[in-house]
Design a protein around this motif. Structure first.
Motif, short mmCIF file in Angstrom:
data_model
loop_
_atom_site.label_atom_id
_atom_site.label_comp_id
_atom_site.label_asym_id
_atom_site.label_seq_id
_atom_site.Cartn_x
_atom_site.Cartn_y
_atom_site.Cartn_z
N ASP A 1 7.01 9.05 -9.57
CA ASP A 1 8.26 9.77 -9.81
C ASP A 1 9.42 9.06 -9.12
N LEU A 2 10.59 9.20 -9.72
CA LEU A 2 11.78 8.51 -9.23
C LEU A 2 12.86 9.51 -8.87
N SER A 3 13.50 9.29 -7.70
CA SER A 3 14.64 10.10 -7.27
C SER A 3 15.81 9.16 -7.01
N MET A 4 16.99 9.56 -7.42
CA MET A 4 18.18 8.75 -7.20
C MET A 4 19.32 9.61 -6.66
N LEU B 1 9.53 7.29 -5.34
CA LEU B 1 10.56 6.33 -4.96
C LEU B 1 11.90 7.03 -4.93
N HIS B 2 12.55 7.02 -3.77
CA HIS B 2 13.87 7.62 -3.64
C HIS B 2 14.86 6.55 -3.24
N LEU B 3 15.95 6.42 -4.00
CA LEU B 3 16.98 5.43 -3.73
C LEU B 3 18.32 6.13 -3.54
N GLN C 1 0.80 -1.22 0.00
CA GLN C 1 0.00 0.00 0.00
C GLN C 1 0.84 1.27 0.00
N LEU C 2 2.17 1.15 0.01
CA LEU C 2 3.03 2.33 0.10
C LEU C 2 2.81 3.27 -1.09
N ALA C 3 2.70 4.56 -0.76
CA ALA C 3 2.62 5.59 -1.79
C ALA C 3 3.95 6.32 -1.97
N SER C 4 4.82 6.27 -0.94
CA SER C 4 6.13 6.92 -1.01
C SER C 4 7.13 6.08 -0.23
N LEU C 5 8.26 5.78 -0.86
CA LEU C 5 9.31 4.97 -0.24
C LEU C 5 10.65 5.64 -0.49
N SER C 6 11.39 5.89 0.60
CA SER C 6 12.72 6.50 0.50
C SER C 6 13.70 5.65 1.29
N CYS C 7 14.69 5.09 0.61
CA CYS C 7 15.73 4.28 1.25
C CYS C 7 17.07 5.00 1.09
N HIS C 8 17.64 5.44 2.21
CA HIS C 8 18.91 6.14 2.18
C HIS C 8 20.04 5.19 2.58
N ARG D 1 10.44 9.92 -15.95
CA ARG D 1 10.18 9.56 -14.55
C ARG D 1 11.18 10.17 -13.58
N LEU D 2 12.41 10.36 -14.01
CA LEU D 2 13.47 10.82 -13.11
C LEU D 2 13.31 12.32 -12.84
N VAL D 3 12.92 12.66 -11.62
CA VAL D 3 12.65 14.07 -11.28
C VAL D 3 13.73 14.67 -10.37
N ARG D 4 14.43 13.82 -9.61
CA ARG D 4 15.50 14.31 -8.73
C ARG D 4 16.72 13.41 -8.89
N LEU D 5 17.88 14.03 -9.11
CA LEU D 5 19.11 13.27 -9.36
C LEU D 5 20.26 13.95 -8.63
N ASP D 6 20.87 13.19 -7.71
CA ASP D 6 22.07 13.64 -7.00
C ASP D 6 23.20 12.69 -7.39
N LEU D 7 24.11 13.17 -8.21
CA LEU D 7 25.18 12.33 -8.73
C LEU D 7 26.34 12.16 -7.76
N GLY D 8 26.30 12.87 -6.64
CA GLY D 8 27.38 12.76 -5.67
C GLY D 8 28.68 13.30 -6.23
N CYS D 9 29.78 12.61 -5.94
CA CYS D 9 31.09 13.03 -6.39
C CYS D 9 31.38 12.39 -7.75
N VAL D 10 31.52 13.21 -8.78
CA VAL D 10 31.66 12.74 -10.15
C VAL D 10 33.08 12.98 -10.64
N ARG D 11 33.74 11.92 -11.07
CA ARG D 11 35.08 12.06 -11.66
C ARG D 11 34.92 12.21 -13.17
N LEU D 12 35.42 13.30 -13.70
CA LEU D 12 35.31 13.57 -15.13
C LEU D 12 36.64 13.26 -15.80
N ALA D 13 36.60 12.47 -16.83
CA ALA D 13 37.78 12.15 -17.62
C ALA D 13 37.32 11.94 -19.05
N LYS D 14 37.49 12.97 -19.86
CA LYS D 14 36.92 12.91 -21.19
C LYS D 14 37.69 13.85 -22.11
N ASP D 15 37.42 13.70 -23.37
CA ASP D 15 38.00 14.59 -24.37
C ASP D 15 37.58 16.02 -24.06
#
Length: 569
Positions: A197-200, A175-177, A145-152, A222-236
């Protein structure tokens, strides 16, 4: 107060670490007896406090509870079991449960069967600890029956089989993961079937391009919230880095910290995010990086130019943006770019930091009148406030504010325009924080006359702060929190605190000055802050004893009966 409390339906309580484990349950029972109609209870547990119930019966009076929030503190597995067992018996109508303790603690496989007994639960948010893929699958099966689930803090790998478990909750709207690293493509494909809606949120992201390409293919709508944390960039360095993000058009909240230790400098063009028309929150931080050949930490080899053109384009595309946080390098933030911040018409929260990254600090000039109108929160770091005091003081001049169309030409019209602009920009500020900035005493005096709604003020390592400027803060009668940290500032002392007696409702005060650190507190300067809940001083207990005698802490406790005294240990 006794007549009002029985009818209260919402309560927020701060639990001090001084409350023993044996007393906590009795105090909760006493509180529930006083608040018989309580429906929403929020308990903020102090650092180090351990939640423990002697028996589930101590929650028996909370039979009307609809929502419970536990934030901070810690608990053992036995403590979590007692809590959930008590809630299942005493709170049959509980619809919302938020359990967010400190790190290295949370709910895991052992607590899943007890969570399944909360049959009315619709919103569940918790920090995961030792939660396996099987435990997560059983959780969704027991609470369909859950309408909102957040797992940190999920430390389990979400494979395709595990990600498919969320389909067991057909009513799931949010849903937040929160996970360690990015998801595999097969798991992304299964998350496509989630109804809401999905949050990651990730702690770190190593394969940014692949993640964004997969997210665009499966979760674009679907993806409405995105926290990429610490991102290492290595690209042209010649290719676009933010363009894949711009394809996630449903995003309303985007946060990321970037770093790179490559030989070539990578460039992030903020204007590429202008395609995110639904974006409401944007946080971007550039971090240090370790360069092994040089064996040192230094500024990342990334350029994020915040020029006037990028500011204008970003504001034109992201018209719904309400919170903007930019923590970039000194060479990234241009004064011309800051001058165009006024184009963000819906912005309410702004944080700008121009980090020197070890170089000689040269603050970026900023005129406060160029900021967006209607801001409620403003935080600046390594910024030189250049607004003339007369322009800031115009916000407090009712004659100029009401002059409007009858203002004469020339100087009078210019003053009227400045008054209206200053009022629109600064008049709604509730939180104002400066760190490692330049703010002259006349500017602070002028601000104290115009910041009518200010509740939080922080001046940390601000050049130009003096006793005269601090004394002028007595006009801010609605202030709840004040933090002044001014080491090595000879113009600042505790003497200015005596002038702040008109601030009757101050709850939190943090003070650092050389005279306090070396000689201890001047008791008379603090005697009128009788409403304080927390007083942080830059002196040790030994220095306090030197200044006030052996009974110094007892004397402060009797003078400020509701206050916790925080000293340097």
């Amino acid at each position: 107060l006794q007549q009002l409390t029985p009818s209260l339906s919402t309560c927020k309580a701060h639990v001090s670490s001084a409350v023993s484990k044996s007393e906590f349950g009795a105090k909760i029972k006493h509180l529930s007896n006083k608040l018989q109609n309580i429906q929403r209870l929020n308990l903020e547990l102090s650092e180090g406090f351990e939640l423990c119930l002697n028996s589930a019966d101590e929650l028996s009076e909370l039979n009307q509870l609809r929502s419970l929030t536990l934030s901070g503190g810690t608990f053992t597995s036995a403590g979590a079991e007692q809590l959930l067992e008590g809630l299942a018996v005493a709170c049959p109508h509980l619809e919302e449960l938020h359990v967010l303790p400190e790190a290295r603690c949370g709910l895991g496989d052992q607590e899943v069967p007890l969570l399944g007994k909360l049959t009315a639960l619709k919103v569940l948010e918790f920090r995961a600890y030792r939660l396996t893929a099987g435990g997560l699958t059983r959780l969704t099966a027991q609470l369909p029956q859950l309408a909102s689930l957040s797992c940190h803090g999920l430390d389990t790998s979400l494979d395709a089989a595990t990600a498919s478990c969320f389909a067991a909750c057909p009513s799931l709207k949010e849903l937040h993961l929160g996970m360690e690293s990015e998801l595999p493509e097969a798991a992304m494909q299964q998350l496509r079937d989630v109804a809401g809606d999905l949050s990651m949120k990730f702690r770190w992201t190593d394969k940014l391009t692949g993640l964004l390409r997969t997210a665009k293919f499966y979760l674009q709508a679907r993806l409405v919230r995105l926290d990429l944390g610490c991102v290492r960039l290595a690209k042209d360095p010649t290719s676009s880095l933010l363009e894949p993000l711009a394809a996630l058009t449903a995003l309303s909240d985007l946060r990321m910290s970037v770093y790179s230790n490559g030989d070539a400098t990578l460039t992030l063009q903020l204007s590429e995010l202008s395609a995110l028309s639904n974006l409401q929150v944007l946080h971007l931080t550039k971090k240090h990086a370790y360069f092994p050949e040089q064996r040192r930490m230094a500024e990342s080899s990334i350029a994020v130019p915040f020029s006037s053109q990028s500011a204008i384009r970003l504001a034109a595309g992201c018209k719904k943006l309400r919170a903007l946080r930019l923590c970039l390098g000194r060479n990234d933030v241009a004064a011309e770019g800051l001058a165009e911040l006024r184009h963000f018409s819906n912005l309410r929260s702004l944080y700008v930091s121009a980090e020197p990254f070890g170089l000689p600090s040269q603050p970026v000039p900023l005129d406060l009148l160029h900021l967006p109108r209607g801001l409620t929160s403003l935080e600046l770091r390594n910024v030189d406030v250049t607004t003339p005091p007369a322009m800031l003081a115009a916000a407090a001049d009712p004659v100029l504010q009401q002059a409007g169309s009858v203002a004469g030409a020339g100087v009078r019209a210019e003053q009227t325009h400045a008054a209206n602009t200053a009022t629109d920009v600064l008049g709604q500020l509730a939180c104002f924080r400066l760190e490692s900035c330049r703010l002259r005493t006349p500017q602070l005096q002028a601000l104290s006359r115009g910041l009518h709604n200010l509740q939080q003020l922080k001046l940390s390592h601000v050049a130009g702060v003096s006793d005269e400027g601090i004394s002028s803060l007595s006009r801010l009668t609605g202030l709840l929190e004040l933090s002044v940290l001014g080491p090595h500032n000879k113009a600042l002392s505790q003497n200015s605190l005596a002038a702040l007696a008109p601030i009757r409702g101050l709850r939190y005060l943090s003070w650092q000055s050389d005279d306090l650190t070396a000689l201890g507190p001047a008791v008379a300067a603090y005697s009128h802050f009788t409403t304080l809940r927390l007083l942080s001083l830059s002196c040790t207990p030994a220095t306090l004893q030197y200044a006030c005698g052996a009974e110094g802490q007892i004397m402060f406790q009797s003078m400020l009966p509701y206050c916790n005294l925080d000293l340097i240990s």
